[in-house]
Motif scaffolding. Structure first.
Motif, PDB file in Angstrom:
ATOM      1  N   LEU A  76       0.828  -1.212   0.000  1.00 26.95           N
ATOM      2  CA  LEU A  76       0.000   0.000   0.000  1.00 26.95           C
ATOM      3  C   LEU A  76       0.863   1.262   0.000  1.00 26.95           C
ATOM      4  CD1 LEU A  76      -2.688  -1.107   2.631  1.00 26.95           C
ATOM      5  CD2 LEU A  76      -2.998  -0.924   0.150  1.00 26.95           C
ATOM      6  N   LEU A  77       1.979   1.206  -0.707  1.00 23.72           N
ATOM      7  CA  LEU A  77       2.832   2.386  -0.800  1.00 23.72           C
ATOM      8  C   LEU A  77       2.083   3.514  -1.507  1.00 23.72           C
ATOM      9  CD1 LEU A  77       6.427   1.210  -1.805  1.00 23.72           C
ATOM     10  CD2 LEU A  77       5.663   2.102   0.387  1.00 23.72           C
ATOM     11  N   GLU A  78       2.287   4.742  -1.018  1.00 24.69           N
ATOM     12  CA  GLU A  78       1.688   5.921  -1.649  1.00 24.69           C
ATOM     13  C   GLU A  78       2.796   6.857  -2.127  1.00 24.69           C
ATOM     14  OE1 GLU A  78      -1.317   7.854   0.736  1.00 24.69           O
ATOM     15  OE2 GLU A  78      -1.671   5.993   1.833  1.00 24.69           O
ATOM     16  N   PHE A  79       2.714   7.255  -3.379  1.00 24.00           N
ATOM     17  CA  PHE A  79       3.707   8.173  -3.928  1.00 24.00           C
ATOM     18  C   PHE A  79       3.599   9.539  -3.253  1.00 24.00           C
ATOM     19  CE2 PHE A  79       4.558  11.649  -6.923  1.00 24.00           C
ATOM     20  CZ  PHE A  79       5.900  11.418  -7.191  1.00 24.00           C
ATOM     21  N   ALA A  80       4.768  10.144  -2.928  1.00 29.87           N
ATOM     22  CA  ALA A  80       4.782  11.488  -2.335  1.00 29.87           C
ATOM     23  C   ALA A  80       5.399  12.479  -3.305  1.00 29.87           C
ATOM     24  CB  ALA A  80       5.526  11.483  -1.008  1.00 29.87           C
ATOM     25  N   LYS A  81       6.702  12.307  -3.630  1.00 38.10           N
ATOM     26  CA  LYS A  81       7.345  13.223  -4.559  1.00 38.10           C
ATOM     27  C   LYS A  81       8.669  12.658  -5.044  1.00 38.10           C
ATOM     28  CE  LYS A  81       9.240  15.961  -0.724  1.00 38.10           C
ATOM     29  NZ  LYS A  81       9.282  17.300  -0.108  1.00 38.10           N
ATOM     30  N   VAL A  82       9.163  13.239  -6.140  1.00 39.99           N
ATOM     31  CA  VAL A  82      10.475  12.891  -6.688  1.00 39.99           C
ATOM     32  C   VAL A  82      11.513  13.803  -6.050  1.00 39.99           C
ATOM     33  CG1 VAL A  82      11.892  12.750  -8.767  1.00 39.99           C
ATOM     34  CG2 VAL A  82       9.464  12.161  -8.870  1.00 39.99           C
ATOM     35  N   LEU A  83      12.578  13.211  -5.527  1.00 34.18           N
ATOM     36  CA  LEU A  83      13.644  13.989  -4.903  1.00 34.18           C
ATOM     37  C   LEU A  83      14.819  14.217  -5.852  1.00 34.18           C
ATOM     38  CD1 LEU A  83      13.688  12.285  -1.387  1.00 34.18           C
ATOM     39  CD2 LEU A  83      12.489  14.359  -2.082  1.00 34.18           C
ATOM     40  N   LYS A  84      15.093  13.228  -6.691  1.00 34.31           N
ATOM     41  CA  LYS A  84      16.226  13.340  -7.609  1.00 34.31           C
ATOM     42  C   LYS A  84      15.951  12.463  -8.823  1.00 34.31           C
ATOM     43  CE  LYS A  84      20.307  13.405  -5.764  1.00 34.31           C
ATOM     44  NZ  LYS A  84      21.587  12.977  -5.124  1.00 34.31           N
ATOM     45  N   ALA A  85      16.359  12.934  -9.994  1.00 38.17           N
ATOM     46  CA  ALA A  85      16.164  12.160 -11.218  1.00 38.17           C
ATOM     47  C   ALA A  85      17.384  12.287 -12.118  1.00 38.17           C
ATOM     48  CB  ALA A  85      14.915  12.639 -11.954  1.00 38.17           C
ATOM     49  N   LYS A  86      17.902  11.150 -12.560  1.00 34.93           N
ATOM     50  CA  LYS A  86      18.997  11.115 -13.527  1.00 34.93           C
ATOM     51  C   LYS A  86      18.587  10.201 -14.675  1.00 34.93           C
ATOM     52  CE  LYS A  86      22.860  12.018 -10.352  1.00 34.93           C
ATOM     53  NZ  LYS A  86      23.351  13.236 -11.038  1.00 34.93           N
ATOM     54  N   GLU A  87      19.218  10.391 -15.821  1.00 36.43           N
ATOM     55  CA  GLU A  87      18.874   9.569 -16.979  1.00 36.43           C
ATOM     56  C   GLU A  87      20.117   9.214 -17.771  1.00 36.43           C
ATOM     57  OE1 GLU A  87      17.572  12.677 -20.403  1.00 36.43           O
ATOM     58  OE2 GLU A  87      16.238  12.586 -18.653  1.00 36.43           O
ATOM     59  N   GLN A  88      20.033   8.083 -18.472  1.00 35.64           N
ATOM     60  CA  GLN A  88      21.127   7.618 -19.322  1.00 35.64           C
ATOM     61  C   GLN A  88      20.544   7.169 -20.647  1.00 35.64           C
ATOM     62  OE1 GLN A  88      23.232   4.147 -17.932  1.00 35.64           O
ATOM     63  NE2 GLN A  88      25.042   4.596 -19.140  1.00 35.64           N
ATOM     64  N   VAL A  89      21.127   7.664 -21.748  1.00 42.04           N
ATOM     65  CA  VAL A  89      20.654   7.286 -23.078  1.00 42.04           C
ATOM     66  C   VAL A  89      21.267   5.951 -23.465  1.00 42.04           C
ATOM     67  CG1 VAL A  89      20.602   7.929 -25.515  1.00 42.04           C
ATOM     68  CG2 VAL A  89      20.356   9.686 -23.758  1.00 42.04           C
ATOM     69  N   VAL A  90      20.416   4.973 -23.739  1.00 38.94           N
ATOM     70  CA  VAL A  90      20.858   3.659 -24.242  1.00 38.94           C
ATOM     71  C   VAL A  90      20.009   3.394 -25.489  1.00 38.94           C
ATOM     72  CG1 VAL A  90      21.705   2.737 -22.058  1.00 38.94           C
ATOM     73  CG2 VAL A  90      19.290   2.570 -22.570  1.00 38.94           C
ATOM     74  N   ALA A  91      19.468   2.203 -25.637  1.00 39.32           N
ATOM     75  CA  ALA A  91      18.447   1.961 -26.655  1.00 39.32           C
ATOM     76  C   ALA A  91      17.132   2.396 -26.019  1.00 39.32           C
ATOM     77  CB  ALA A  91      18.408   0.493 -27.045  1.00 39.32           C
ATOM     78  N   GLY A  92      16.921   3.694 -26.016  1.00 36.88           N
ATOM     79  CA  GLY A  92      15.859   4.298 -25.215  1.00 36.88           C
ATOM     80  C   GLY A  92      16.514   5.104 -24.104  1.00 36.88           C
ATOM     81  N   LYS A  93      15.943   5.073 -22.916  1.00 34.66           N
ATOM     82  CA  LYS A  93      16.524   5.749 -21.765  1.00 34.66           C
ATOM     83  C   LYS A  93      16.358   4.898 -20.513  1.00 34.66           C
ATOM     84  CE  LYS A  93      16.056  10.649 -23.006  1.00 34.66           C
ATOM     85  NZ  LYS A  93      15.447  11.961 -22.620  1.00 34.66           N
ATOM     86  N   ILE A  94      17.359   4.989 -19.636  1.00 37.36           N
ATOM     87  CA  ILE A  94      17.240   4.406 -18.297  1.00 37.36           C
ATOM     88  C   ILE A  94      17.179   5.561 -17.317  1.00 37.36           C
ATOM     89  CG2 ILE A  94      18.366   3.062 -16.495  1.00 37.36           C
ATOM     90  CD1 ILE A  94      19.467   1.228 -18.589  1.00 37.36           C
ATOM     91  N   TYR A  95      16.155   5.582 -16.484  1.00 36.94           N
ATOM     92  CA  TYR A  95      15.971   6.625 -15.484  1.00 36.94           C
ATOM     93  C   TYR A  95      16.352   6.072 -14.105  1.00 36.94           C
ATOM     94  CZ  TYR A  95      13.357   9.420 -18.866  1.00 36.94           C
ATOM     95  OH  TYR A  95      13.000  10.169 -19.958  1.00 36.94           O
ATOM     96  N   PHE A  96      17.105   6.879 -13.360  1.00 38.49           N
ATOM     97  CA  PHE A  96      17.481   6.553 -11.986  1.00 38.49           C
ATOM     98  C   PHE A  96      16.788   7.583 -11.091  1.00 38.49           C
ATOM     99  CE2 PHE A  96      20.755   5.110 -14.829  1.00 38.49           C
ATOM    100  CZ  PHE A  96      21.159   3.879 -14.324  1.00 38.49           C
ATOM    101  N   LEU A  97      15.795   7.138 -10.352  1.00 43.37           N
ATOM    102  CA  LEU A  97      14.979   8.046  -9.555  1.00 43.37           C
ATOM    103  C   LEU A  97      15.164   7.799  -8.062  1.00 43.37           C
ATOM    104  CD1 LEU A  97      11.579   7.811 -11.502  1.00 43.37           C
ATOM    105  CD2 LEU A  97      13.521   9.324 -11.945  1.00 43.37           C
ATOM    106  N   THR A  98      15.242   8.881  -7.312  1.00 44.51           N
ATOM    107  CA  THR A  98      15.147   8.815  -5.851  1.00 44.51           C
ATOM    108  C   THR A  98      13.820   9.467  -5.499  1.00 44.51           C
ATOM    109  OG1 THR A  98      17.541   9.033  -5.601  1.00 44.51           O
ATOM    110  CG2 THR A  98      16.197   9.441  -3.654  1.00 44.51           C
ATOM    111  N   LEU A  99      12.965   8.735  -4.825  1.00 41.18           N
ATOM    112  CA  LEU A  99      11.628   9.246  -4.570  1.00 41.18           C
ATOM    113  C   LEU A  99      11.206   8.998  -3.128  1.00 41.18           C
ATOM    114  CD1 LEU A  99       9.442   6.575  -4.689  1.00 41.18           C
ATOM    115  CD2 LEU A  99      10.281   6.631  -7.028  1.00 41.18           C
ATOM    116  N   GLU A 100      10.235   9.761  -2.712  1.00 43.04           N
ATOM    117  CA  GLU A 100       9.687   9.646  -1.370  1.00 43.04           C
ATOM    118  C   GLU A 100       8.298   9.019  -1.470  1.00 43.04           C
ATOM    119  OE1 GLU A 100       7.823  12.784   1.759  1.00 43.04           O
ATOM    120  OE2 GLU A 100       9.884  13.210   1.128  1.00 43.04           O
ATOM    121  N   ALA A 101       8.039   8.032  -0.607  1.00 43.03           N
ATOM    122  CA  ALA A 101       6.737   7.380  -0.579  1.00 43.03           C
ATOM    123  C   ALA A 101       6.308   7.184   0.875  1.00 43.03           C
ATOM    124  CB  ALA A 101       6.781   6.038  -1.303  1.00 43.03           C
ATOM    125  N   ILE A 102       5.013   6.992   1.060  1.00 45.07           N
ATOM    126  CA  ILE A 102       4.465   6.834   2.408  1.00 45.07           C
ATOM    127  C   ILE A 102       4.019   5.393   2.587  1.00 45.07           C
ATOM    128  CG2 ILE A 102       2.676   7.593   4.010  1.00 45.07           C
ATOM    129  CD1 ILE A 102       2.659  10.264   2.475  1.00 45.07           C
TER     130      ILE A 102
END
Length: 239
Positions: A76-102
């Protein structure tokens, strides 16, 4: 005899020219192939999730790992907000997210790694893990009671109170600047705090971007218990 010799020389010259063109063409193909590979395999970079155009996209992406986790673990995790976001271009993109949840009323930090190929409508959660639980920053976290003095202590840069203070500081920097380009918070490099009587002093080292230029600022803020932030002073810091 002269005509035959001339024809033979001409033929050999044409063959040499064609051979040279083939080698050149092969090199061009190889270089083009290398360029394609370099375009596909990019380095890790900050994703500008604070920008209006990207905010909704990154937030939607950050909800995906929480949904996947809840479906898999019956959570029952609830999304709160994104704290940090990074991305890497590959065949598409890979996103590395640090997020806060309740989780059960408690705020927790998570890291997620998501592979996206928009043209294929493909989205895959590769990693999702909890970093640690977090609690609101208080003077008591420094190990002192209200009314006592204590020197500066380093505090977590991902603490929600520190992030709110940094956001307030960036707005204050923008208001005091004559620049038409907005400031964007890239990183909270260092955060320190100390209790002074009935309020907390925060000293932040921030990395910002203004247009194409990156800048660093040292900002000191004060906040009374249950009150609002206000900036004591700020200065630009040399890297």
């Amino acid at each position: 005899m002269k005509l035959g010799a001339f024809s033979l020389v001409t033929l050999l010259s044409l063959l040499l020219a064609l051979s040279g063109l083939c080698v050149l063409g092969s090199r061009m193909v190889e270089e083009h192939h290398d360029n394609i590979i370099r375009m596909k395999l990019g380095g890790l970079r900050d994703s500008h999730h604070d920008a209006v155009s990207n905010h909704a996209e990154i937030e939607s992406l950050a909800r995906f790992p929480i949904q996947e986790h809840n479906n898999k673990e019956n959570g029952l995790l609830e999304f709160a907000k994104v704290l940090k976001a990074k991305e890497q271009v590959v065949a598409g993109k890979i996103y590395f997210l640090t997020l806060e949840a309740i989780d059960g009323g408690k705020k927790k930090l998570y890291e997620a790694k998501i592979w996206v190929k928009p043209w294929m409508n493909f989205k895959q959660l590769q990693e999702f893990r909890q970093i640690h639980a977090i609690t609101p920053f208080k003077g008591s976290d420094l190990g002192v009671q209200q009314g006592h003095k204590l020197g500066w202590h380093e505090v977590p840069t991902l603490d929600p109170e520190i992030i709110d203070a940094a956001s307030y500081a960036v707005k204050s920097i923008a208001l005091r600047s004559n620049s038409l380009s907005p400031y964007e918070l890239l990183e909270i490099v260092l955060a320190r705090a100390k209790v002074v009587e009935d309020y907390v002093k925060l000293n932040l080292l921030l990395k910002l971007r203004r247009g194409m230029k990156e800048e660093r600022f040292v900002v000191e803020l004060n906040k009374k218990v249950g009150g609002r932030f206000y900036v004591s002073w700020m200065k630009q810091d040399s890297p």
